[in-house]
Design a protein around this motif. Structure first.
Motif, PDB file in Angstrom:
ATOM      1  N   ARG A  57      43.406  25.905  29.672  1.00  0.00           N
ATOM      2  CA  ARG A  57      43.714  27.160  28.978  1.00  0.00           C
ATOM      3  C   ARG A  57      44.565  28.058  29.859  1.00  0.00           C
ATOM      4  N   ASP A  91      50.601  24.397  23.060  1.00  0.00           N
ATOM      5  CA  ASP A  91      49.584  24.936  22.157  1.00  0.00           C
ATOM      6  C   ASP A  91      48.722  25.970  22.876  1.00  0.00           C
ATOM      7  N   ALA A  94      50.117  29.436  22.453  1.00  0.00           N
ATOM      8  CA  ALA A  94      49.848  29.988  21.120  1.00  0.00           C
ATOM      9  C   ALA A  94      48.405  30.474  21.023  1.00  0.00           C
ATOM     10  N   GLU A  95      47.482  29.703  21.588  1.00  0.00           N
ATOM     11  CA  GLU A  95      46.074  30.112  21.588  1.00  0.00           C
ATOM     12  C   GLU A  95      45.876  31.387  22.412  1.00  0.00           C
ATOM     13  N   TYR A  96      46.550  31.470  23.558  1.00  0.00           N
ATOM     14  CA  TYR A  96      46.448  32.650  24.415  1.00  0.00           C
ATOM     15  C   TYR A  96      46.989  33.877  23.689  1.00  0.00           C
ATOM     16  N   PHE A  97      48.133  33.739  23.049  1.00  0.00           N
ATOM     17  CA  PHE A  97      48.707  34.862  22.289  1.00  0.00           C
ATOM     18  C   PHE A  97      47.795  35.265  21.145  1.00  0.00           C
ATOM     19  N   GLN A  98      47.165  34.307  20.494  1.00  0.00           N
ATOM     20  CA  GLN A  98      46.238  34.620  19.413  1.00  0.00           C
ATOM     21  C   GLN A  98      45.061  35.432  19.917  1.00  0.00           C
ATOM     22  N   LEU A  99      44.542  35.067  21.102  1.00  0.00           N
ATOM     23  CA  LEU A  99      43.438  35.823  21.683  1.00  0.00           C
ATOM     24  C   LEU A  99      43.838  37.264  22.004  1.00  0.00           C
ATOM     25  N   GLY A 101      46.098  38.890  20.318  1.00  0.00           N
ATOM     26  CA  GLY A 101      46.520  39.540  19.098  1.00  0.00           C
ATOM     27  C   GLY A 101      48.029  39.661  18.977  1.00  0.00           C
ATOM     28  N   GLU A 103      51.663  38.096  17.838  1.00  0.00           N
ATOM     29  CA  GLU A 103      52.196  37.115  16.879  1.00  0.00           C
ATOM     30  C   GLU A 103      53.552  36.619  17.293  1.00  0.00           C
TER      31      GLU A 103
END
Length: 103
Positions: A57, A91, A94-99, A101, A103
């Motif tokens: 991660r 990926d 993308a997961e880090y950016f999602q955490l 918030g 986009e």
């Protein structure tokens, strides 16, 4: 050139099955009296592919946009910093950016 029927473990490691004839020699089986215990895996370990380059991660980042660097935790437990251009298609980013918030 000759196409060889390679063992599955070599195919999984990405060894191409076609060789030029100058690289091929007649196979002479090992003589255990002269060289005891010599198995092909002792000469070249074709074990499972290592997962040392797999990212677990992204932990944090510094900087903005293309100048950003990201702290990476690898599946081996190591932590390093990588620039944005090395992680932009992962990926894990993308997961880090999602955490975060983002986009």
């Amino acid at each position: 050139s000759f196409k060889l029927d390679l063992p599955d473990r070599l195919k999984q490691r990405g060894v191409h099955p076609v060789f030029h004839s100058s690289y091929l020699r007649e196979h002479i089986p090992n003589d255990d009296r002269l060289f005891p215990g010599r198995a092909e895996t002792q000469v070249a370990d074709f074990g499972e592919p290592e997962a040392e380059w797999a990212i677990d991660r992204i932990l944090s980042h510094k900087g903005r946009r293309a100048d950003a660097v990201f702290e990476i935790q690898w599946k081996t437990g190591d932590k390093t910093w990588l620039p944005y251009d090395r992680v932009e298609k992962l990926d894990a980013l993308a997961e880090y950016f999602q955490l975060l918030g983002v986009e």
